[in-house]
Design an enzyme around this catalytic site. Structure first.
Site, PDB file in Angstrom:
ATOM      1  N   GLU A   1       0.855  -1.186   0.000  1.00 38.52           N
ATOM      2  CA  GLU A   1       0.000   0.000   0.000  1.00 38.52           C
ATOM      3  C   GLU A   1       0.893   1.239   0.000  1.00 38.52           C
ATOM      4  OE1 GLU A   1      -2.867   0.017   3.195  1.00 38.52           O
ATOM      5  OE2 GLU A   1      -3.609   2.015   2.657  1.00 38.52           O
TER       6      GLU A   1
ATOM      7  N   ASN B   1      -6.609   1.511   2.844  1.00 40.42           N
ATOM      8  CA  ASN B   1      -7.320   2.771   3.052  1.00 40.42           C
ATOM      9  C   ASN B   1      -6.876   3.831   2.036  1.00 40.42           C
ATOM     10  OD1 ASN B   1      -8.415   1.429   5.219  1.00 40.42           O
ATOM     11  ND2 ASN B   1      -7.203   2.471   6.773  1.00 40.42           N
TER      12      ASN B   1
ATOM     13  N   ASN C   1     -12.067  -0.840  -0.840  1.00 43.15           N
ATOM     14  CA  ASN C   1     -11.420  -1.391   0.346  1.00 43.15           C
ATOM     15  C   ASN C   1     -12.205  -1.043   1.604  1.00 43.15           C
ATOM     16  OD1 ASN C   1      -8.942  -2.441   1.855  1.00 43.15           O
ATOM     17  ND2 ASN C   1      -9.139  -0.379   2.722  1.00 43.15           N
ATOM     18  N   GLU C   2     -12.480  -2.038   2.426  1.00 41.52           N
ATOM     19  CA  GLU C   2     -13.099  -1.843   3.755  1.00 41.52           C
ATOM     20  C   GLU C   2     -14.178  -0.761   3.743  1.00 41.52           C
ATOM     21  OE1 GLU C   2     -10.029  -1.445   6.782  1.00 41.52           O
ATOM     22  OE2 GLU C   2      -9.472  -3.550   6.540  1.00 41.52           O
TER      23      GLU C   2
ATOM     24  N   TYR D   1      -6.496  -8.804  11.623  1.00 40.46           N
ATOM     25  CA  TYR D   1      -5.152  -8.695  12.207  1.00 40.46           C
ATOM     26  C   TYR D   1      -5.214  -9.218  13.644  1.00 40.46           C
ATOM     27  CZ  TYR D   1      -4.119  -5.663   8.227  1.00 40.46           C
ATOM     28  OH  TYR D   1      -3.926  -5.171   6.960  1.00 40.46           O
TER      29      TYR D   1
ATOM     30  N   GLU E   1      -6.345  -9.283   3.579  1.00 41.07           N
ATOM     31  CA  GLU E   1      -5.465  -8.648   4.581  1.00 41.07           C
ATOM     32  C   GLU E   1      -5.461  -9.544   5.806  1.00 41.07           C
ATOM     33  OE1 GLU E   1      -5.805  -4.469   5.523  1.00 41.07           O
ATOM     34  OE2 GLU E   1      -6.527  -4.015   3.503  1.00 41.07           O
TER      35      GLU E   1
ATOM     36  N   GLN F   1       1.539  -6.470   5.502  1.00 38.06           N
ATOM     37  CA  GLN F   1       1.849  -6.164   4.119  1.00 38.06           C
ATOM     38  C   GLN F   1       3.185  -6.826   3.769  1.00 38.06           C
ATOM     39  OE1 GLN F   1       1.141  -2.056   3.073  1.00 38.06           O
ATOM     40  NE2 GLN F   1      -0.765  -1.970   4.215  1.00 38.06           N
TER      41      GLN F   1
END
Ligand code: AHR
Length: 504
Positions: free
Chosen positions: A27, A72, A172-173, A244, A292, A351
């Site tokens: 990212e 993000n 994304n999200e 996560y 992720e 990542q």
């Protein structure tokens, strides 16, 4: 300790491993791009500014696919800022991470970097501040051969051949209030389905990932997936999951159990997909993209950089080093993903470089492997083929969060082509070795090729540039195989790779 037992039989399978299960993520965040993969003037940089030491490590890690450019970040990104002559590209205030984005790396550079690194690109489009039009144009720019405005723009920018990107993320999200352009499920579902339709009209060969929840603890988890899939099920190929994990309150035993949360998360999302498929009376099964996942620690410095020292180019964000314990948990998460290989077809370790990453660089200096590098490399190297339906019986422990946690977690992958069977196994016992007994069927003529072990006398040992070998695997495990009977002792708090096959 009482032994743990496993039975593996190639006649009983879970599913094929999609190579994209060993994906990762870059990212525009912290030093992932600027100071990570890209550092013009670095002694190892090529003519485009890509660090070759980093590319070499990525090749060694055996990453197959890299999601880009966010995260993000993508929800505020205008891809047109990042193409064309570099001197004309704008500097933008980047609001996801409060950094300054110079746009010196954009779509073309990243696709070229991916070619050089030998990885596939998984491109995300901005469905936060932008929408259908920009997404359609980006597919045209990347994948259409020539003769249209955006394909000819790519050619004029020096890329005669299309980038041929197969896998795309629809934002994304989008369920997260922190996301630029965050939307309720119905609104996102509508935008996503319409975007999916036009993207596939430009290039029908692409595959699309629609956003699931940002994590299983989101208040809208479950309902979000069902609503979004009600709109998009027919048009998309994958639903995303993100999660996560981290050790909290110095409680290692609970941390080691968290892969059970990942397992439950995957099962719930599969059930939701199948519910919508059944409701729509469709045969099509939707697969999952766990795009992720990782262990992630944030520090006060991260907060300080974003709040008190914003608008830096490539600030050192989310670079907390990883310990041996973290590597064992990453191994458990890999075992969990492999065990769901029938439905989880894409997964991205988030990542790849510097930011929440298995590879760390020093600006102008060297680079090294974090502890979590090793289980990923082992799984990506040897986890090829078919996941078997391994039966496991293990002694257990319990604690406040979990009633019963197996000391042994394991998965077996058969590579028919190479005539190999690999068992990935973790001993969650933090103080005692675990005896392992295996009944392996259909492996006549096989012997132990290698028993790789990642263990450490110091569970919180970490690698650094000065001491890069504090956490490294060795091949001295004691696995033995005699007439289909496997025996091994798995050291306390260890990640193990038991490689069986016909070769010596
Ligand atoms: O990987 C870091 C961030 O975590 C990503 O930008 C976002 O998608 C997630 O919340």
């Amino acid at each position: 300790m009482e032994p743990a037992k496993i039975i593996a039989d190639p006649d009983f399978k879970i599913g094929e491993v999609d190579p994209r299960l060993f994906g990762s993520f870059i990212e525009h965040l912290g030093r992932a791009v600027y100071g990570g993969i890209y550092e013009p003037g670095h002694p190892t940089a090529d003519e485009m500014g890509f660090r070759q030491d980093v590319i070499e490590l990525i090749k060694e890690l055996k990453v197959t696919l890299v999601r880009y450019p966010g995260g993000n970040f993508v929800s505020g990104y205008n891809w047109l800022d990042g193409v064309g002559p570099k001197e004309n590209r704008p500097k933008r205030l980047e609001l996801a991470w409060m950094s300054l984005e110079t746009n010196q790396v954009g779509t073309d550079e990243f696709c070229e970097w991916a070619r050089r690194a030998g990885v596939e690109v998984n491109m995300a489009v901005n469905l936060g501040t932008r929408g259908i039009e920009e997404a359609r144009n980006l597919v045209e720019y990347c994948n259409h051969p020539s003769g249209s405005q955006f394909s000819d723009m790519r050619i004029a920018n020096g890329y005669a051949e299309p980038h041929r990107i197969k896998t795309w993320c629809l934002g994304n999200e989008m369920d997260g209030p922190w996301q630029m352009g965050h939307k309720p499920a119905d609104e996102y579902g509508r935008v996503a389905v319409e975007t999916a339709r036009v993207m596939k009209w430009v290039d029908p060969s692409i595959e699309l990932v629609v956003c699931g929840s940002s994590n299983a603890a989101m208040p809208t988890f479950g309902a979000w997936e069902a609503t979004v899939l009600d709109h998009t099920y027919e048009q998309v190929d994958f639903l995303s999951l993100h999660s996560y994990y981290r050790k909290q309150n110095n409680d290692l035993e609970t941390f080691l159990g968290q892969s059970m949360d990942m397992d439950a998360f995957i099962q719930s999302v599969v059930a939701t997909c199948d519910f919508i498929g059944a409701k729509k009376k469709l045969k099509k099964k939707l697969n999952l993209s766990f795009d992720e996942w990782n262990v992630w620690y944030t520090t006060e410095d991260d907060d300080k950089i974003m709040k008190q020292e914003p608008w830096q180019v490539g600030p050192p964000l989310f670079e907390a080093p990883y310990s041996h314990e973290d590597a064992v948990v990453v191994g458990l998460l890999l075992i969990t993903l492999l065990r769901h290989a029938d439905r989880v077809k894409i997964a991205c370790l988030a990542q790849l470089v510097n930011t929440i990453a298995p590879i760390t660089t020093v600006n102008g200096g060297g680079s090294f492997r974090q502890s979590i590098f090793y289980p990923f490399m082992h799984a990506a190297t040897y986890g090829k083929g078919t996941v078997l339906n391994l039966q496991v019986k293990s002694p257990k422990y319990s604690n406040k969060q979990f009633d019963a946690i197996d000391y042994l977690d394991a998965v077996a992958v058969q590579n028919e082509e190479a005539e190999e069977l690999t068992i990935f196994a973790v001993n969650r016992n933090i103080s005692e070795a675990l005896p392992l007994e295996g009944d392996l069927r259909g492996v006549e003529g096989y012997r132990v090729i290698e028993h790789i072990v990642l263990e450490n006398t110091d569970p919180v040992a970490k690698n650094s540039l000065a001491q890069p070998d504090k956490v490294v695997p060795h091949s001295g495990g004691n696995a033995g195989l005699d007439s289909g009977k496997l025996t091994a002792s798995l050291p306390a708090l260890s990640w193990n790779v038991i490689r069986l096959g016909k070769q010596s």
